[in-house]
Write a protein that holds these residues in place. Structure first.
Motif, PDB file in Angstrom:
ATOM      1  N   ALA A  26       0.834  -1.208   0.000  1.00 22.34           N
ATOM      2  CA  ALA A  26       0.000   0.000   0.000  1.00 22.34           C
ATOM      3  C   ALA A  26       0.865   1.252   0.000  1.00 22.34           C
ATOM      4  O   ALA A  26       0.590   2.211  -0.730  1.00 22.34           O
ATOM      5  CB  ALA A  26      -0.930  -0.009   1.213  1.00 22.34           C
ATOM      6  N   GLY A  27       1.912   1.244   0.812  1.00 18.38           N
ATOM      7  CA  GLY A  27       2.806   2.396   0.871  1.00 18.38           C
ATOM      8  C   GLY A  27       3.528   2.633  -0.439  1.00 18.38           C
ATOM      9  O   GLY A  27       3.620   3.776  -0.912  1.00 18.38           O
ATOM     10  N   MET A  28       4.025   1.582  -1.061  1.00 18.99           N
ATOM     11  CA  MET A  28       4.748   1.719  -2.325  1.00 18.99           C
ATOM     12  C   MET A  28       3.837   2.231  -3.439  1.00 18.99           C
ATOM     13  O   MET A  28       4.228   3.105  -4.226  1.00 18.99           O
ATOM     14  CB  MET A  28       5.367   0.374  -2.717  1.00 18.99           C
ATOM     15  N   ARG A  82      12.487   3.205   1.662  1.00 15.56           N
ATOM     16  CA  ARG A  82      11.923   3.664   2.930  1.00 15.56           C
ATOM     17  C   ARG A  82      10.459   3.262   3.097  1.00 15.56           C
ATOM     18  O   ARG A  82      10.029   2.853   4.183  1.00 15.56           O
ATOM     19  CB  ARG A  82      12.015   5.184   3.016  1.00 15.56           C
ATOM     20  N   ILE A  83       9.680   3.374   2.020  1.00 19.52           N
ATOM     21  CA  ILE A  83       8.230   3.328   2.192  1.00 19.52           C
ATOM     22  C   ILE A  83       7.688   1.926   2.421  1.00 19.52           C
ATOM     23  O   ILE A  83       6.647   1.763   3.056  1.00 19.52           O
ATOM     24  CB  ILE A  83       7.517   3.988   0.981  1.00 19.52           C
ATOM     25  N   PHE A  84       8.376   0.881   1.908  1.00 15.91           N
ATOM     26  CA  PHE A  84       7.854  -0.468   2.186  1.00 15.91           C
ATOM     27  C   PHE A  84       7.877  -0.765   3.682  1.00 15.91           C
ATOM     28  O   PHE A  84       6.841  -1.123   4.253  1.00 15.91           O
ATOM     29  CB  PHE A  84       8.622  -1.542   1.412  1.00 15.91           C
ATOM     30  N   PRO A  85       9.032  -0.607   4.360  1.00 13.30           N
ATOM     31  CA  PRO A  85       8.997  -0.831   5.817  1.00 13.30           C
ATOM     32  C   PRO A  85       8.137   0.188   6.543  1.00 13.30           C
ATOM     33  O   PRO A  85       7.500  -0.142   7.550  1.00 13.30           O
ATOM     34  CB  PRO A  85      10.466  -0.733   6.241  1.00 13.30           C
ATOM     35  N   TYR A  86       8.096   1.433   6.037  1.00 11.58           N
ATOM     36  CA  TYR A  86       7.269   2.453   6.691  1.00 11.58           C
ATOM     37  C   TYR A  86       5.789   2.061   6.629  1.00 11.58           C
ATOM     38  O   TYR A  86       5.090   2.043   7.650  1.00 11.58           O
ATOM     39  CB  TYR A  86       7.469   3.814   6.020  1.00 11.58           C
ATOM     40  N   GLY A  87       5.303   1.777   5.420  1.00 11.02           N
ATOM     41  CA  GLY A  87       3.904   1.400   5.280  1.00 11.02           C
ATOM     42  C   GLY A  87       3.592   0.115   6.018  1.00 11.02           C
ATOM     43  O   GLY A  87       2.540  -0.017   6.657  1.00 11.02           O
ATOM     44  N   ALA A  88       4.513  -0.848   5.938  1.00  9.52           N
ATOM     45  CA  ALA A  88       4.311  -2.124   6.621  1.00  9.52           C
ATOM     46  C   ALA A  88       4.220  -1.932   8.130  1.00  9.52           C
ATOM     47  O   ALA A  88       3.312  -2.459   8.788  1.00  9.52           O
ATOM     48  CB  ALA A  88       5.453  -3.079   6.274  1.00  9.52           C
ATOM     49  N   GLY A 121       1.876   5.907  13.367  1.00  7.39           N
ATOM     50  CA  GLY A 121       2.685   6.838  12.595  1.00  7.39           C
ATOM     51  C   GLY A 121       4.024   7.102  13.253  1.00  7.39           C
ATOM     52  O   GLY A 121       5.068   7.134  12.584  1.00  7.39           O
ATOM     53  N   VAL A 122       4.006   7.301  14.562  1.00  6.78           N
ATOM     54  CA  VAL A 122       5.249   7.546  15.303  1.00  6.78           C
ATOM     55  C   VAL A 122       6.166   6.326  15.239  1.00  6.78           C
ATOM     56  O   VAL A 122       7.383   6.451  15.050  1.00  6.78           O
ATOM     57  CB  VAL A 122       4.929   7.913  16.770  1.00  6.78           C
ATOM     58  N   THR A 123       5.591   5.136  15.392  1.00  7.53           N
ATOM     59  CA  THR A 123       6.385   3.910  15.322  1.00  7.53           C
ATOM     60  C   THR A 123       7.070   3.771  13.969  1.00  7.53           C
ATOM     61  O   THR A 123       8.280   3.512  13.890  1.00  7.53           O
ATOM     62  CB  THR A 123       5.489   2.677  15.553  1.00  7.53           C
ATOM     63  N   ALA A 124       6.314   3.968  12.901  1.00  8.96           N
ATOM     64  CA  ALA A 124       6.853   3.805  11.555  1.00  8.96           C
ATOM     65  C   ALA A 124       7.927   4.835  11.237  1.00  8.96           C
ATOM     66  O   ALA A 124       8.980   4.510  10.685  1.00  8.96           O
ATOM     67  CB  ALA A 124       5.713   3.883  10.532  1.00  8.96           C
ATOM     68  N   THR A 128      12.199   4.569  10.240  1.00  3.78           N
ATOM     69  CA  THR A 128      12.542   4.816   8.834  1.00  3.78           C
ATOM     70  C   THR A 128      12.965   6.261   8.561  1.00  3.78           C
ATOM     71  O   THR A 128      13.217   6.617   7.411  1.00  3.78           O
ATOM     72  CB  THR A 128      11.337   4.493   7.926  1.00  3.78           C
ATOM     73  N   TYR A 129      13.103   7.082   9.596  1.00  4.54           N
ATOM     74  CA  TYR A 129      13.360   8.505   9.390  1.00  4.54           C
ATOM     75  C   TYR A 129      14.649   8.811   8.619  1.00  4.54           C
ATOM     76  O   TYR A 129      14.637   9.691   7.737  1.00  4.54           O
ATOM     77  CB  TYR A 129      13.373   9.238  10.729  1.00  4.54           C
ATOM     78  N   PRO A 130      15.776   8.146   8.890  1.00  4.72           N
ATOM     79  CA  PRO A 130      16.992   8.464   8.118  1.00  4.72           C
ATOM     80  C   PRO A 130      16.798   8.327   6.611  1.00  4.72           C
ATOM     81  O   PRO A 130      17.343   9.109   5.831  1.00  4.72           O
ATOM     82  CB  PRO A 130      18.007   7.440   8.651  1.00  4.72           C
ATOM     83  N   LEU A 131      16.006   7.359   6.189  1.00  7.05           N
ATOM     84  CA  LEU A 131      15.740   7.190   4.762  1.00  7.05           C
ATOM     85  C   LEU A 131      14.896   8.333   4.207  1.00  7.05           C
ATOM     86  O   LEU A 131      14.997   8.669   3.022  1.00  7.05           O
ATOM     87  CB  LEU A 131      15.054   5.849   4.511  1.00  7.05           C
TER      88      LEU A 131
END
Length: 318
Positions: A26-28, A82-88, A121-124, A128-131
């Motif tokens: 979904a994020g990708m 970044r977004i795959f682990p973020y969305g996941a 949102g905070v957890t994700a 993943t913030y450095p990316l």
């Protein structure tokens, strides 16, 4: 451990893995669908000297003219990393927090969805913030004026030259403060609209779901509309902090902008004093609406579809 308990643990693990995968896809999909708008938003927010005098669509045209069509997707490679682990992580942790908070609040109030969304949102973003910083730096570059050659080079340069791990989390505070209302409102508004649609207009906005429980699921257009409205509401409340985050992330790319990298409050003050409230803290807001509404719509729509495909959506009977 009994056979029953063992099967229950297997089901939990399977649910978590499927949710993780669905959230990542979904994020990708959502970010790729608006990648060109993401790039012009970054260029406008940080007043890139080549684009700061342009609007959204004229800026997109100028990118193609100056840097070729594929430059519209500059930084999207780092975005996908970044977004795959973020969305996941966001959707998986949302399901977890929703389950933990669900019993504490009145049924159908969906306040638990707001809190679960904020925590998700905070957890994700924490993991993943450095990316996100690397992606922003790459997207801000203009062809012929490259500072970084790629993701690894950007990460190594920021780490070595700007202060280690702390540099990779520059702008983290306004990000977290903006993420709580943004993610919280996104999930709250979507879940509330989803419930209202199923309760009051199932004949227009829902389909029967015989695959799982025989309940109802939102139709594809309804998913998109609910997600789009949720994105518009969430972005309106969190946008000034998004501008602050970007200015801090990109501060070290130009000696003239180093002043933005010190702290959230000083950066907010500098932006307001130099550019004003509307032209500073809401700079690029028009492109953000054009970008955020379809992005969130695609994100929630894809996630809901993936849940149905993976047998995660149990449907709702009303």
């Amino acid at each position: 451990m009994s056979l029953h308990a063992g099967r229950a643990e297997e089901r939990k693990l399977e649910f978590a893995v499927k949710t993780f995968f669905a959230g990542g896809i979904a994020g990708m999909c959502s970010k790729t669908s608006v990648a060109p708008l993401d790039r012009i938003k970054i260029l406008l927010q940080a007043h890139n000297r080549h684009y700061k005098h342009l609007g959204v669509f004229s800026g997109l045209q100028e990118i193609i003219k100056r840097e070729t069509f594929f430059a519209l997707y500059k930084g999207n490679g780092a975005q996908m990393v970044r977004i795959f682990p973020y969305g996941a992580l966001q959707f998986t942790s949302f399901e977890f927090y929703s389950k933990c908070l669900g019993d504490l609040f009145e049924k159908r109030s969906h306040i638990d969805k707001f809190l679960a969304g904020s925590c998700a949102g905070v957890t994700a973003v924490t993991f993943t913030y450095p990316l996100d910083i690397i992606r922003a730096r790459l997207a801000f570059q203009v062809t012929g004026e490259h500072v970084y050659s790629g993701i690894a080079h950007a990460a190594a340069s920021i780490f070595k030259e700007e202060g280690g791990i702390r540099a990779l989390y520059r702008g983290f505070v306004p990000t977290i403060m903006g993420m709580m209302p943004y993610a919280g409102l996104s999930f709250y508004v979507f879940e509330k609209l989803k419930y209202l649609s199923m309760k009051y207009a199932p004949q227009y906005l829902c389909n029967k779901c015989d695959k799982n429980t025989g309940g109802l699921v939102l139709s594809l257009p309804a998913k998109f509309l609910c997600g789009g409205f949720a994105g518009a509401v969430a972005q309106t409340f969190s946008y000034p902090l998004d501008v602050t985050r970007r200015r801090m992330q990109l501060a070290m790319m130009n000696p003239d902008t180093h002043k933005y990298g010190s702290s959230m409050m000083s950066t907010l003050g500098i932006i307001r004093n130099e550019n004003g409230f509307i032209k500073g803290l809401f700079r690029g807001m028009s492109v953000n609406y054009v970008r955020a509404v379809p992005m969130v719509a695609v994100s929630f729509t894809t996630y809901e579809i993936m849940k149905q495909l993976l047998n995660l959506d149990t449907g709702i009977s009303v």
